[in-house]
Design a protein around this motif. Structure first.
Motif, mmCIF file in Angstrom:
data_model
loop_
_atom_site.group_PDB
_atom_site.id
_atom_site.type_symbol
_atom_site.label_atom_id
_atom_site.label_comp_id
_atom_site.label_asym_id
_atom_site.label_seq_id
_atom_site.Cartn_x
_atom_site.Cartn_y
_atom_site.Cartn_z
ATOM 1 N N TYR A 43 27.699 60.593 -7.893
ATOM 2 C CA TYR A 43 27.622 61.191 -6.551
ATOM 3 C C TYR A 43 28.989 61.684 -6.076
ATOM 4 C CZ TYR A 43 22.860 59.369 -6.317
ATOM 5 O OH TYR A 43 21.539 59.102 -6.568
ATOM 6 N N ALA A 44 30.037 60.930 -6.323
ATOM 7 C CA ALA A 44 31.374 61.354 -5.882
ATOM 8 C C ALA A 44 31.758 62.679 -6.554
ATOM 9 C CB ALA A 44 32.402 60.271 -6.188
ATOM 10 N N ARG A 45 31.560 62.777 -7.866
ATOM 11 C CA ARG A 45 31.925 64.006 -8.586
ATOM 12 C C ARG A 45 31.081 65.199 -8.152
ATOM 13 N NH1 ARG A 45 30.550 64.191 -13.621
ATOM 14 N NH2 ARG A 45 29.494 62.199 -13.741
ATOM 15 N N HIS A 46 29.777 64.989 -8.060
ATOM 16 C CA HIS A 46 28.875 66.112 -7.802
ATOM 17 C C HIS A 46 28.808 66.505 -6.323
ATOM 18 C CE1 HIS A 46 27.682 66.724 -11.924
ATOM 19 N NE2 HIS A 46 27.704 65.403 -12.050
ATOM 20 N N MET A 47 29.101 65.585 -5.434
ATOM 21 C CA MET A 47 29.246 65.980 -4.029
ATOM 22 C C MET A 47 30.503 66.836 -3.890
ATOM 23 S SD MET A 47 28.145 62.473 -2.043
ATOM 24 C CE MET A 47 28.814 62.970 -0.466
ATOM 25 N N ALA A 48 31.570 66.446 -4.592
ATOM 26 C CA ALA A 48 32.849 67.159 -4.492
ATOM 27 C C ALA A 48 32.747 68.586 -5.021
ATOM 28 C CB ALA A 48 33.936 66.396 -5.247
ATOM 29 N N ASP A 49 31.987 68.790 -6.102
ATOM 30 C CA ASP A 49 31.905 70.144 -6.667
ATOM 31 C C ASP A 49 30.688 70.936 -6.171
ATOM 32 O OD1 ASP A 49 29.683 69.394 -8.212
ATOM 33 O OD2 ASP A 49 30.767 69.402 -10.114
ATOM 34 N N ALA A 57 17.941 60.668 6.908
ATOM 35 C CA ALA A 57 17.273 60.445 8.191
ATOM 36 C C ALA A 57 17.916 59.194 8.786
ATOM 37 C CB ALA A 57 15.780 60.235 7.990
ATOM 38 N N MET A 58 18.384 59.320 10.022
ATOM 39 C CA MET A 58 19.109 58.237 10.666
ATOM 40 C C MET A 58 18.379 57.782 11.931
ATOM 41 S SD MET A 58 22.021 58.249 8.773
ATOM 42 C CE MET A 58 23.097 57.245 9.784
ATOM 43 N N ASP A 59 18.244 56.475 12.087
ATOM 44 C CA ASP A 59 17.774 55.883 13.337
ATOM 45 C C ASP A 59 19.002 55.176 13.902
ATOM 46 O OD1 ASP A 59 16.519 54.712 15.467
ATOM 47 O OD2 ASP A 59 15.027 53.627 14.284
ATOM 48 N N GLY A 60 19.699 55.843 14.792
ATOM 49 C CA GLY A 60 20.990 55.337 15.255
ATOM 50 C C GLY A 60 21.981 55.422 14.116
ATOM 51 N N ASP A 61 22.593 54.274 13.762
ATOM 52 C CA ASP A 61 23.552 54.223 12.661
ATOM 53 C C ASP A 61 22.906 53.802 11.339
ATOM 54 O OD1 ASP A 61 25.630 54.966 14.305
ATOM 55 O OD2 ASP A 61 26.231 52.909 14.747
ATOM 56 N N ILE A 62 21.593 53.608 11.354
ATOM 57 C CA ILE A 62 20.900 53.093 10.174
ATOM 58 C C ILE A 62 20.229 54.228 9.409
ATOM 59 C CG2 ILE A 62 19.076 51.537 9.377
ATOM 60 C CD1 ILE A 62 19.573 49.960 12.039
ATOM 61 N N ILE A 63 20.498 54.290 8.095
ATOM 62 C CA ILE A 63 19.828 55.270 7.236
ATOM 63 C C ILE A 63 18.423 54.750 6.950
ATOM 64 C CG2 ILE A 63 19.838 56.456 5.007
ATOM 65 C CD1 ILE A 63 22.902 55.961 4.925
ATOM 66 N N VAL A 64 17.412 55.539 7.317
ATOM 67 C CA VAL A 64 16.026 55.118 7.106
ATOM 68 C C VAL A 64 15.306 55.999 6.086
ATOM 69 C CG1 VAL A 64 15.853 54.043 9.379
ATOM 70 C CG2 VAL A 64 15.158 56.442 9.091
ATOM 71 N N GLY A 65 15.942 57.101 5.678
ATOM 72 C CA GLY A 65 15.355 57.977 4.679
ATOM 73 C C GLY A 65 16.424 58.754 3.961
ATOM 74 N N THR A 66 16.191 59.015 2.672
ATOM 75 C CA THR A 66 17.163 59.747 1.859
ATOM 76 C C THR A 66 16.465 60.842 1.062
ATOM 77 O OG1 THR A 66 16.927 58.258 -0.033
ATOM 78 C CG2 THR A 66 18.634 57.709 1.578
ATOM 79 N N SER A 67 17.261 61.798 0.648
ATOM 80 C CA SER A 67 16.797 62.843 -0.252
ATOM 81 C C SER A 67 17.995 63.248 -1.099
ATOM 82 C CB SER A 67 16.307 64.055 0.539
ATOM 83 O OG SER A 67 17.381 64.633 1.264
ATOM 84 N N GLY A 68 17.743 63.927 -2.195
ATOM 85 C CA GLY A 68 18.840 64.402 -3.020
ATOM 86 C C GLY A 68 18.426 65.612 -3.827
ATOM 87 N N MET A 69 19.388 66.501 -4.064
ATOM 88 C CA MET A 69 19.131 67.675 -4.895
ATOM 89 C C MET A 69 20.355 67.914 -5.765
ATOM 90 S SD MET A 69 16.793 70.151 -5.439
ATOM 91 C CE MET A 69 15.814 70.280 -3.935
ATOM 92 N N SER A 70 20.141 67.859 -7.075
ATOM 93 C CA SER A 70 21.183 68.189 -8.043
ATOM 94 C C SER A 70 20.921 69.601 -8.532
ATOM 95 C CB SER A 70 21.139 67.229 -9.238
ATOM 96 O OG SER A 70 21.367 65.908 -8.818
ATOM 97 N N PHE A 71 21.983 70.364 -8.690
ATOM 98 C CA PHE A 71 21.854 71.739 -9.153
ATOM 99 C C PHE A 71 22.338 71.833 -10.594
ATOM 100 C CE2 PHE A 71 22.783 72.108 -4.516
ATOM 101 C CZ PHE A 71 21.494 72.448 -4.141
#
Length: 150
Positions: A43-49, A57-71
């Motif tokens: 994630y660190a490498r591919h977010m950077a490039d 999806a956030m409920d306040g400061d809490i992550i309640v849902g995630t998604s991801g897309m790699s190209f």
């Protein structure tokens, strides 16, 4: 419930990785190794490039849902003349937040990222739980997908 949506940043990465591991466990994956270091590195490498994006999806400061897309890019073919493909992953919503449209909203946002990146196709290996969401969104089965483990 006041859910807000935001792109994943370095600040949320640790929690995002924990949720990814929770998702894999929930889907029945066998834990043979500690996956944390490999996920952190990926994630660190591919977010950077710019070859990985995620909406949360956030409920306040809490992550309640995630998604991801790699190209990724493959040689062009008739079904995808650009050769650019989005690999959808990390679609996960906490149990107590499911059936509220969160996954659909996250999916819409990462699909838009794929469009902007010039992808001609998006692929996913869907869990049994996710198949209905993806079918409703317009995904179709491709029965030719096979995998060989090295």
């Amino acid at each position: 419930m006041d859910i807000i949506y935001k792109r994943l940043s370095e600040k949320e990465l640790h929690t995002f990785i924990e949720m990814r591991i929770r998702q894999l466990r929930e889907e029945g994956a066998k834990e043979e190794i500690d996956l944390h270091p490999a996920l952190q590195d990926y994630y660190a490498r591919h977010m950077a490039d710019g070859t990985f994006v995620s909406w949360l999806a956030m409920d306040g400061d809490i992550i309640v849902g995630t998604s991801g897309m790699s190209f990724v890019e493959k040689p062009p073919y008739f079904g995808c003349p650009s050769g650019r493909i989005g690999l959808l992953s990390s679609m996960f919503t906490d149990k107590e937040y499911r059936r509220r449209g969160i996954a659909k909203e996250l999916l819409s946002r990462v699909m838009e990222e794929a469009r902007q990146h010039g992808c001609g196709a998006v692929q996913i290996t869907a869990s049994d739980v996710g198949v209905l969401l993806y079918k409703d969104f317009g995904f179709e089965h491709n029965g030719n997908f096979m995998q060989y483990r090295l």
